[in-house]
Motif scaffolding. Structure first.
Motif, PDB file in Angstrom:
ATOM      1  N   ASP A  54       0.833  -1.203   0.000  1.00 39.95           N
ATOM      2  CA  ASP A  54       0.000   0.000   0.000  1.00 39.95           C
ATOM      3  C   ASP A  54       0.871   1.259   0.000  1.00 39.95           C
ATOM      4  O   ASP A  54       0.563   2.235  -0.671  1.00 39.95           O
ATOM      5  CB  ASP A  54      -0.955   0.014   1.192  1.00 39.95           C
ATOM      6  CG  ASP A  54      -2.091  -0.984   1.035  1.00 39.95           C
ATOM      7  OD1 ASP A  54      -2.360  -1.421  -0.107  1.00 39.95           O
ATOM      8  OD2 ASP A  54      -2.720  -1.321   2.050  1.00 39.95           O
ATOM      9  N   LYS A  66      -9.938  -8.276   7.831  1.00 36.48           N
ATOM     10  CA  LYS A  66      -8.957  -7.444   7.112  1.00 36.48           C
ATOM     11  C   LYS A  66      -9.550  -6.082   6.777  1.00 36.48           C
ATOM     12  O   LYS A  66      -8.885  -5.064   6.901  1.00 36.48           O
ATOM     13  CB  LYS A  66      -8.513  -8.130   5.812  1.00 36.48           C
ATOM     14  CG  LYS A  66      -7.449  -9.156   5.980  1.00 36.48           C
ATOM     15  CD  LYS A  66      -6.838  -9.503   4.639  1.00 36.48           C
ATOM     16  CE  LYS A  66      -7.287 -10.846   4.174  1.00 36.48           C
ATOM     17  NZ  LYS A  66      -6.717 -11.263   2.900  1.00 36.48           N
ATOM     18  N   MET A  93      -8.785  -1.335   7.153  1.00 38.06           N
ATOM     19  CA  MET A  93      -8.538  -0.674   5.876  1.00 38.06           C
ATOM     20  C   MET A  93      -9.408   0.572   5.743  1.00 38.06           C
ATOM     21  O   MET A  93     -10.450   0.683   6.370  1.00 38.06           O
ATOM     22  CB  MET A  93      -8.812  -1.638   4.722  1.00 38.06           C
ATOM     23  CG  MET A  93      -7.926  -2.869   4.749  1.00 38.06           C
ATOM     24  SD  MET A  93      -8.288  -4.000   3.402  1.00 38.06           S
ATOM     25  CE  MET A  93      -7.264  -3.276   2.141  1.00 38.06           C
ATOM     26  N   MET A 146      -9.338   0.342  -1.552  1.00 41.92           N
ATOM     27  CA  MET A 146      -9.132   0.027  -0.147  1.00 41.92           C
ATOM     28  C   MET A 146      -7.651  -0.224   0.103  1.00 41.92           C
ATOM     29  O   MET A 146      -7.021  -1.000  -0.625  1.00 41.92           O
ATOM     30  CB  MET A 146      -9.938  -1.215   0.255  1.00 41.92           C
ATOM     31  CG  MET A 146     -11.441  -1.067   0.155  1.00 41.92           C
ATOM     32  SD  MET A 146     -12.131   0.277   1.129  1.00 41.92           S
ATOM     33  CE  MET A 146     -11.771  -0.271   2.795  1.00 41.92           C
ATOM     34  N   ILE A 147      -7.095   0.470   1.123  1.00 42.36           N
ATOM     35  CA  ILE A 147      -5.713   0.218   1.518  1.00 42.36           C
ATOM     36  C   ILE A 147      -5.612   0.210   3.040  1.00 42.36           C
ATOM     37  O   ILE A 147      -6.536   0.621   3.741  1.00 42.36           O
ATOM     38  CB  ILE A 147      -4.720   1.245   0.924  1.00 42.36           C
ATOM     39  CG1 ILE A 147      -4.888   2.623   1.539  1.00 42.36           C
ATOM     40  CG2 ILE A 147      -4.801   1.281  -0.590  1.00 42.36           C
ATOM     41  CD1 ILE A 147      -3.733   3.562   1.219  1.00 42.36           C
ATOM     42  N   ASP A 148      -4.474  -0.236   3.527  1.00 40.17           N
ATOM     43  CA  ASP A 148      -4.184  -0.286   4.949  1.00 40.17           C
ATOM     44  C   ASP A 148      -4.408   1.091   5.579  1.00 40.17           C
ATOM     45  O   ASP A 148      -3.912   2.095   5.079  1.00 40.17           O
ATOM     46  CB  ASP A 148      -2.727  -0.733   5.106  1.00 40.17           C
ATOM     47  CG  ASP A 148      -2.206  -0.590   6.503  1.00 40.17           C
ATOM     48  OD1 ASP A 148      -2.714  -1.296   7.393  1.00 40.17           O
ATOM     49  OD2 ASP A 148      -1.300   0.243   6.696  1.00 40.17           O
ATOM     50  N   GLU A 149      -5.162   1.153   6.667  1.00 35.68           N
ATOM     51  CA  GLU A 149      -5.513   2.453   7.275  1.00 35.68           C
ATOM     52  C   GLU A 149      -4.291   3.196   7.798  1.00 35.68           C
ATOM     53  O   GLU A 149      -4.230   4.426   7.722  1.00 35.68           O
ATOM     54  CB  GLU A 149      -6.547   2.289   8.394  1.00 35.68           C
ATOM     55  CG  GLU A 149      -6.069   1.586   9.621  1.00 35.68           C
ATOM     56  CD  GLU A 149      -7.146   1.372  10.663  1.00 35.68           C
ATOM     57  OE1 GLU A 149      -6.759   1.058  11.816  1.00 35.68           O
ATOM     58  OE2 GLU A 149      -8.345   1.509  10.386  1.00 35.68           O
TER      59      GLU A 149
END
Length: 97
Positions: A5, A62, A66, A87-90
């Motif tokens: 990400d 998961k 995100m 959607m990506i890692d928060e």
């Protein structure tokens, strides 16, 4: 931080800069767009894996960590619409914007 990400965000920003498309504008964010997008992704996971409850649970877990991310940042002229979201890692999303 998810390195994929991070690389995704860095590459998008680099590409915008290389193409002289990196200019600051006022962002016009509608929080309902990203909320609705995340709900849409959640429903998609449930439908996609409906025959595998374990996979649904795993994917929804998961998803909790995100954020919907604007591919082209709003401050750089990106649109606040589904077609400009991923959607990506928060952690990555909240630290690089």
């Amino acid at each position: 931080m998810d390195i994929n990400d991070f690389n995704y965000k860095a590459n998008i920003l680099e590409e915008l800069g290389n193409n002289n498309q990196s200019y600051k504008t006022a962002s016009n964010r509608n929080p309902n767009i990203t909320r609705t997008y995340k709900k849409y992704i959640r429903e998609d996971i449930i439908n996609k894996y409906r025959d595998d409850p374990t996979k649904v649970k795993e994917e929804l877990k998961k998803l909790k960590s995100m954020d919907p991310d604007h591919i082209r940042e709003l401050q750089l002229g990106g649109l606040d619409e589904f077609g400009n979201l991923k959607m990506i890692d928060e952690f990555t999303n909240r630290r690089i914007d």
